[in-house]
Design a protein around this motif. Structure first.
Motif, PDB file in Angstrom:
ATOM      1  N   ARG A  88      -1.522  -4.452  -0.585  1.00 56.42           N
ATOM      2  CA  ARG A  88      -2.241  -3.299  -1.106  1.00 56.42           C
ATOM      3  C   ARG A  88      -2.126  -2.136  -0.124  1.00 56.42           C
ATOM      4  N   SER A  89      -1.833  -0.953  -0.653  1.00 57.42           N
ATOM      5  CA  SER A  89      -1.733   0.246   0.173  1.00 57.42           C
ATOM      6  C   SER A  89      -2.779   1.247  -0.269  1.00 57.42           C
TER       7      SER A  89
ATOM      8  N   HIS B  48      -4.089   5.194   0.103  1.00 62.44           N
ATOM      9  CA  HIS B  48      -3.691   6.543   0.524  1.00 62.44           C
ATOM     10  C   HIS B  48      -4.939   7.417   0.581  1.00 62.44           C
ATOM     11  N   SER B  49      -5.283   7.856   1.770  1.00 64.17           N
ATOM     12  CA  SER B  49      -6.366   8.813   1.894  1.00 64.17           C
ATOM     13  C   SER B  49      -5.730  10.203   1.827  1.00 64.17           C
ATOM     14  N   LEU B  50      -5.885  10.868   0.702  1.00 59.28           N
ATOM     15  CA  LEU B  50      -5.095  12.073   0.437  1.00 59.28           C
ATOM     16  C   LEU B  50      -5.436  13.226   1.384  1.00 59.28           C
TER      17      LEU B  50
ATOM     18  N   GLN C 170      -3.980  12.244   4.827  1.00 56.89           N
ATOM     19  CA  GLN C 170      -2.631  11.659   4.802  1.00 56.89           C
ATOM     20  C   GLN C 170      -2.561  10.389   5.658  1.00 56.89           C
ATOM     21  N   GLN C 171      -3.534   9.517   5.475  1.00 53.62           N
ATOM     22  CA  GLN C 171      -3.579   8.258   6.216  1.00 53.62           C
ATOM     23  C   GLN C 171      -3.246   7.107   5.269  1.00 53.62           C
ATOM     24  N   PHE C 172      -2.419   6.187   5.773  1.00 53.56           N
ATOM     25  CA  PHE C 172      -2.093   4.985   5.003  1.00 53.56           C
ATOM     26  C   PHE C 172      -2.953   3.821   5.495  1.00 53.56           C
TER      27      PHE C 172
ATOM     28  N   SER D 240      -3.297  -0.143  -9.762  1.00 49.99           N
ATOM     29  CA  SER D 240      -3.521   1.103  -9.043  1.00 49.99           C
ATOM     30  C   SER D 240      -4.985   1.481  -9.203  1.00 49.99           C
TER      31      SER D 240
ATOM     32  N   ILE E 269      -7.738   4.917  -8.456  1.00 44.56           N
ATOM     33  CA  ILE E 269      -7.967   6.292  -8.033  1.00 44.56           C
ATOM     34  C   ILE E 269      -9.465   6.475  -7.930  1.00 44.56           C
TER      35      ILE E 269
ATOM     36  N   LYS F  85     -12.287   9.356  -7.702  1.00 44.81           N
ATOM     37  CA  LYS F  85     -12.537  10.792  -7.844  1.00 44.81           C
ATOM     38  C   LYS F  85     -13.983  11.094  -7.461  1.00 44.81           C
TER      39      LYS F  85
ATOM     40  N   ILE G  38      -9.735  14.247  -5.889  1.00 42.78           N
ATOM     41  CA  ILE G  38      -9.260  12.874  -5.755  1.00 42.78           C
ATOM     42  C   ILE G  38      -9.489  12.452  -4.308  1.00 42.78           C
TER      43      ILE G  38
ATOM     44  N   ALA H 257      -6.252   7.132  -3.340  1.00 44.43           N
ATOM     45  CA  ALA H 257      -5.417   6.423  -4.310  1.00 44.43           C
ATOM     46  C   ALA H 257      -5.036   5.109  -3.657  1.00 44.43           C
ATOM     47  N   SER H 258      -4.951   4.054  -4.443  1.00 46.74           N
ATOM     48  CA  SER H 258      -4.447   2.828  -3.843  1.00 46.74           C
ATOM     49  C   SER H 258      -3.610   2.059  -4.845  1.00 46.74           C
ATOM     50  N   PHE H 259      -2.791   1.191  -4.320  1.00 46.48           N
ATOM     51  CA  PHE H 259      -1.828   0.476  -5.156  1.00 46.48           C
ATOM     52  C   PHE H 259      -1.655  -0.933  -4.610  1.00 46.48           C
TER      53      PHE H 259
ATOM     54  N   MET I  10       2.609  10.983  -0.415  1.00 44.93           N
ATOM     55  CA  MET I  10       2.440   9.743   0.318  1.00 44.93           C
ATOM     56  C   MET I  10       3.004   8.611  -0.524  1.00 44.93           C
TER      57      MET I  10
ATOM     58  N   SER J 210       4.146   4.383  -0.526  1.00 43.44           N
ATOM     59  CA  SER J 210       4.127   3.073   0.116  1.00 43.44           C
ATOM     60  C   SER J 210       5.105   2.164  -0.595  1.00 43.44           C
TER      61      SER J 210
ATOM     62  N   HIS K 277       6.428  -1.792  -0.975  1.00 40.52           N
ATOM     63  CA  HIS K 277       6.064  -3.197  -0.733  1.00 40.52           C
ATOM     64  C   HIS K 277       7.303  -4.065  -0.939  1.00 40.52           C
TER      65      HIS K 277
ATOM     66  N   PHE L 238       5.318  -3.680   4.597  1.00 41.00           N
ATOM     67  CA  PHE L 238       4.933  -2.376   4.066  1.00 41.00           C
ATOM     68  C   PHE L 238       5.842  -1.293   4.652  1.00 41.00           C
TER      69      PHE L 238
ATOM     70  N   ASP M  69       5.652   2.924   4.959  1.00 40.47           N
ATOM     71  CA  ASP M  69       4.853   4.114   4.661  1.00 40.47           C
ATOM     72  C   ASP M  69       5.710   5.355   4.838  1.00 40.47           C
TER      73      ASP M  69
ATOM     74  N   PHE N 284       4.726   2.870  -4.551  1.00 39.48           N
ATOM     75  CA  PHE N 284       3.689   3.695  -5.166  1.00 39.48           C
ATOM     76  C   PHE N 284       3.578   4.999  -4.390  1.00 39.48           C
TER      77      PHE N 284
ATOM     78  N   SER O 127       1.371   8.734  -4.258  1.00 41.57           N
ATOM     79  CA  SER O 127       0.362   9.684  -4.748  1.00 41.57           C
ATOM     80  C   SER O 127       0.856  11.065  -4.334  1.00 41.57           C
TER      81      SER O 127
END
Lengths: 163, 163
Positions: free
Chosen positions: A2-3, A5-7, A10-12, A138, A140, A142, A149, A152-154, B1, B3, B5, B12, B14, B154, B156
């Motif tokens: 699982r990834s 994304h902190s928009l 920009q942190q993974f 996935s 999201i 909000k 947003i 987001a994660s996947f 961003m 990711s 897999h 991973f 990134d 994935f 975003s």
């Protein structure tokens, strides 16, 4: 796998997790108990295919101890309205750790879309199968106003069937 | 961003990337030139809203020089068959760096699904908007036989409109 994304920053975040899904009989006492606790006892007869979910996750955002495992479990109760949509009750929500009532629908290719309004946020989750035993998920997050947003994660998830 | 897999190795990747999308006029000579090169000149009059795409990506899989940027560009030509589906020609494919002809369709919630058969693999990409200016894009790479999933990824993506 699982990834996140902190928009804004920009942190993974990379997470490895194991999820156990177990079907539960509709007449198990824990189901009735949960419905009473969230004042939805009248839904008891409408529930179809309830199940339990448990997870153990290792995140790379735990620098002190990367092998630290965060875990949890919840009860998930689907209440179909028709063949393609309905509600889903969860004892623990995705975005906030509290009881959550979600609306779900299936898209025309079978993708499952789940929308949950929490106190502070709205989550949209999607699940679709890309082969018999691999699915993607996935989500999201909000702001409650709906325009910002937050995250987001996947996840790509491989099914292991235990006999 | 973005990711990636790698399912078999649980690795991973990134990636931070910038994508530029520019609409192109249907009568630009480069479009006709490209169609001739891939022996699809007869499609020239069927093309709708062609565009160009450029990308610059920084991956954490470049340990020697994490700031190394991989970049590329391609021409994308949609050929609608009806309101919801059609073909998409790309001068450079997603999974393999060669000309690619894909089939696309829109699901009933507007999700765009693109399927491309390459020589060695099949790619399924999905794009959906989660707000006016944020979209998600997933892609799955399968073996040509279709049962093995090689990679899931994935992205975003935040839209920045240049005036």
């Amino acid at each position: 796998m699982r990834s996140g994304h902190s928009l804004a920053f920009q942190q993974f975040e990379d997470v490895l997790s194991e999820i156990n899904i177990t079907s539960i009989k509709s007449d198990e006492p824990e189901i009735e108990k949960f419905l009473i606790s969230c004042e939805r006892h009248s839904d008891l007869t409408k529930i179809k295919s309830p199940f339990g979910m448990e997870w153990n996750a290792e995140s790379d955002w735990e620098p002190d101890d990367p092998s630290e495992v965060s875990s949890g479990s919840c009860l998930i109760l689907p209440i179909p309205e028709d063949e393609y949509s309905g509600k889903l009750l969860r004892s623990v929500g995705y975005a906030e750790s509290e009881f959550a009532a979600s609306n779900y629908q299936f898209l025309n290719d079978g993708t499952f879309v789940l929308t949950t309004s929490y106190e502070q946020s709205i989550a949209e989750e999607r699940i679709w199968f890309v082969s018999e035993n691999v699915r993607c998920r996935s989500s999201i997050l909000k702001t409650s106003a709906g325009s910002g947003i937050l995250q987001a994660s996947f996840a790509s998830e491989v099914r292991i069937i235990k006999k």
